[in-house]
Design an enzyme around this catalytic site. Structure first.
Site, PDB file in Angstrom:
ATOM      1  N   HIS A 264       3.308   3.086  -4.370  1.00  0.00           N
ATOM      2  CA  HIS A 264       2.674   2.043  -3.561  1.00  0.00           C
ATOM      3  C   HIS A 264       2.244   0.872  -4.452  1.00  0.00           C
ATOM      4  O   HIS A 264       2.588  -0.293  -4.178  1.00  0.00           O
ATOM      5  CB  HIS A 264       1.463   2.626  -2.832  1.00  0.00           C
ATOM      6  CG  HIS A 264       0.715   1.637  -1.990  1.00  0.00           C
ATOM      7  ND1 HIS A 264       0.909   1.533  -0.629  1.00  0.00           N
ATOM      8  CD2 HIS A 264      -0.230   0.707  -2.301  1.00  0.00           C
ATOM      9  CE1 HIS A 264       0.117   0.582  -0.140  1.00  0.00           C
ATOM     10  NE2 HIS A 264      -0.584   0.072  -1.147  1.00  0.00           N
ATOM     11  N   GLU A 265       1.517   1.175  -5.511  1.00  0.00           N
ATOM     12  CA  GLU A 265       1.028   0.118  -6.387  1.00  0.00           C
ATOM     13  C   GLU A 265       2.175  -0.538  -7.159  1.00  0.00           C
ATOM     14  O   GLU A 265       2.090  -1.718  -7.521  1.00  0.00           O
ATOM     15  CB  GLU A 265      -0.027   0.657  -7.355  1.00  0.00           C
ATOM     16  CG  GLU A 265      -1.246   1.286  -6.688  1.00  0.00           C
ATOM     17  CD  GLU A 265      -1.953   0.368  -5.697  1.00  0.00           C
ATOM     18  OE1 GLU A 265      -1.825  -0.875  -5.828  1.00  0.00           O
ATOM     19  OE2 GLU A 265      -2.629   0.884  -4.790  1.00  0.00           O
ATOM     20  N   HIS A 268       3.367  -3.461  -5.186  1.00  0.00           N
ATOM     21  CA  HIS A 268       2.529  -4.636  -5.454  1.00  0.00           C
ATOM     22  C   HIS A 268       2.929  -5.276  -6.788  1.00  0.00           C
ATOM     23  O   HIS A 268       3.076  -6.501  -6.898  1.00  0.00           O
ATOM     24  CB  HIS A 268       1.054  -4.230  -5.541  1.00  0.00           C
ATOM     25  CG  HIS A 268       0.381  -4.022  -4.221  1.00  0.00           C
ATOM     26  ND1 HIS A 268       0.358  -4.984  -3.237  1.00  0.00           N
ATOM     27  CD2 HIS A 268      -0.316  -2.966  -3.725  1.00  0.00           C
ATOM     28  CE1 HIS A 268      -0.324  -4.530  -2.192  1.00  0.00           C
ATOM     29  NE2 HIS A 268      -0.736  -3.309  -2.466  1.00  0.00           N
ATOM     30  N   GLU A 294       0.912  -6.547   0.943  1.00  0.00           N
ATOM     31  CA  GLU A 294       0.889  -5.160   1.398  1.00  0.00           C
ATOM     32  C   GLU A 294       2.254  -4.722   1.920  1.00  0.00           C
ATOM     33  O   GLU A 294       2.621  -3.548   1.832  1.00  0.00           O
ATOM     34  CB  GLU A 294      -0.182  -4.967   2.472  1.00  0.00           C
ATOM     35  CG  GLU A 294      -1.619  -5.079   1.964  1.00  0.00           C
ATOM     36  CD  GLU A 294      -1.951  -4.070   0.888  1.00  0.00           C
ATOM     37  OE1 GLU A 294      -1.259  -3.029   0.774  1.00  0.00           O
ATOM     38  OE2 GLU A 294      -2.909  -4.314   0.131  1.00  0.00           O
TER      39      GLU A 294
END
Length: 497
Positions: A264-265, A268, A294
């Site tokens: 997930h990160e 980003h 996001e």
């Protein structure tokens, strides 16, 4: 042109100060000794005050006015940069410097207290600090709202996502919220018809988890010469321009949570590392709002890395790393684990279908708190009631309830809606990408993210803030944001239709 270039130099200096703030904040969440909290609070407040003074100085206003008069001599990127400079200036100029520093100090204190409060489930410990943060956010919302002719909450939304309004969010969330209960129920019923999930038995050593995480970060495209992976209580992506720091948290009984946090990160980070090189220290080179940001994390974690194609690749990696044997380590079982639908208390661990319900809870509550319709001391009971309504769960303690997220003590009021807007955007972008390049899904089955990364670089990352969110989405997918594509994705993945 000289006036415009003077503005570029000024905003590059502001960018450097903000980069310093980013590294100090990262350190506070990962390595800083607890006893240094007060000193760090002063450091951050001072730097934010300096950046605010430089940004809101009369000279900045005069330069913006003069540059705007000669904007015909600028190219498209420069005109967009001037537009973004003006937008950032208006937000900053609306808030007095003493309010900026007061908010920074209150947030730094609240974040440190939140760690103990969350660990001990002690809302009373956080209450006075959270109350102060909220009061200051209400003042900031009011000040920005008056300057921008917006409601206080819309002004806070605009801080995170330019142009985002409740009027946009409410119909999308209403449409999605009406369908969620049925989707959750249908998905759980369908799961009963499938083979029983085989548990993965640990322990799973943290060193092995980290090694796998770094391997997959490299596959996604993370540049370790310009970033790193660390540990924090709450996973995040931060750092500075050209030095992107991401974190996760580990459990030796469940490696999937940390791994999905890393992915997930990494989404980003991929966006941050892929922003247009020439414009990285200018407003036009920034990411296009937090809904788009996001979308990049959720596109990697949810759309790509919970796909059957990627899980078939992941299975061999984790099986070898943890010396797994038997049916529990098969791609089929791992995919079942990663796509299991089950209401739970923790937002960051929620599945794709129940996750939006967590956001609906927080969106409704923070709107009421900013408006003064809900008192901060009543937050735990209101939070628990909302979770019961949307997820059917009885919250046993505040650690699993209103204390689980750092956003409110961290001053991020107006941020939560961007998660579900990001999920909708991710579904729309991923579908468009796969339709545009037939090599994307086969690539994921081999751990090759290059085709997907190339499409995202061209259609999202390299655009920076050149165009608006709506314009970017229409250019990339052929349509504005809609809940329809996201709902279709959920039905296809979880209901097989």
């Amino acid at each position: 042109m000289q006036v415009y270039h003077t503005l570029e130099e000024r905003f590059a200096r502001i960018s450097s100060i903000e980069d310093s703030i980013g590294i100090l904040q990262w350190d506070a969440e990962t390595m800083m000794p607890q006893g240094a909290a007060d000193s760090r609070s002063d450091q951050l407040a001072t730097l934010k005050g300096i950046a605010h003074e430089l940004l809101t100085a009369r000279a900045t206003s005069d330069l913006l006015d003069e540059a705007n008069q000669d904007s015909d001599s600028l190219d498209d990127w420069q005109r967009a940069n001037l537009r973004e400079m003006r937008r950032i200036f208006l937000h900053a100029a609306a808030v007095p410097a003493d309010l900026v520093e007061a908010s920074s100090r209150a947030v730094s204190r609240a974040e440190m207290v939140w760690r103990d409060a969350r660990q001990n489930g002690d809302f009373a410990l956080l209450l006075p600090h959270l109350s102060q943060v909220l009061a200051l956010q209400q003042q900031i919302g009011q000040a920005k709202g008056q300057a921008l002719e917006l409601s206080p909450y819309d002004a806070l939304l605009d801080s995170y996502d330019p142009g985002l309004r409740q009027a946009t969010i409410d119909p999308l969330f209403s449409e999605l919220g009406a369908e969620l209960p049925g989707l959750i129920e249908e998905a759980q019923e369908r799961q009963k018809e499938l083979p029983v999930i085989q548990p993965l038995n640990g322990p799973f050593p943290v060193d092995d988890q980290r090694r796998i995480g770094e391997q997959l970060m490299k596959a996604v495209g993370f540049d370790f010469t310009r970033g790193r992976l660390d540990v924090s209580l709450h996973p995040f992506c931060g750092g500075s321009t050209g030095d992107v720091r991401i974190t996760t948290r580990y459990s030796e009984t469940n490696f999937m949570s940390a791994l999905m946090g890393v992915l997930h990160e990494s989404g980003h980070a991929l966006y941050e590392q892929g922003r247009p090189e020439k414009w990285r220290r200018q407003p036009v080179g920034l990411a296009r709002g937090m809904s788009m940001h996001e979308s990049q994390s959720l596109l990697i974690e949810m759309q790509a890395c919970r796909s059957w194609e990627f899980v078939s690749y992941l299975a061999s990696i984790v099986q070898e790393a943890f010396q797994g044997e038997g049916a529990a380590w098969s791609p089929e079982n791992l995919h079942r684990i990663l796509t299991k639908v089950e209401p739970g208390f923790i937002r960051v661990d929620a599945d794709e279908i129940t996750y939006p319900a967590h956001i609906l809870v927080r969106y409704k509550l923070e709107k009421a708190l900013i408006a003064g319709d809900l008192q901060i001391q009543d937050l735990p009971s209101a939070f628990n009631e909302a979770v019961k309504k949307h997820l059917g769960l009885t919250v046993p303690n505040d650690s699993l309830g209103c204390l689980q997220d750092i956003h409110w003590p961290g001053g991020a009021w107006g941020y939560f809606p961007t998660y579900t807007l990001g999920a909708m955007t991710a579904a729309q972008l991923f579908r468009a990408a796969c339709q545009a390049d037939a090599d994307i899904l086969p690539g994921l089955s081999k751990g090759d993210f290059a085709p997907l990364r190339a499409w995202l670089r061209a259609n999202v990352h390299a655009k920076g803030s050149l165009i608006t969110t709506d314009q970017l989405l229409v250019a990339a997918t052929g349509r504005p944001l809609t809940a329809e594509v996201f709902r279709t994705h959920l039905r296809e993945r979880y209901l097989g239709c």
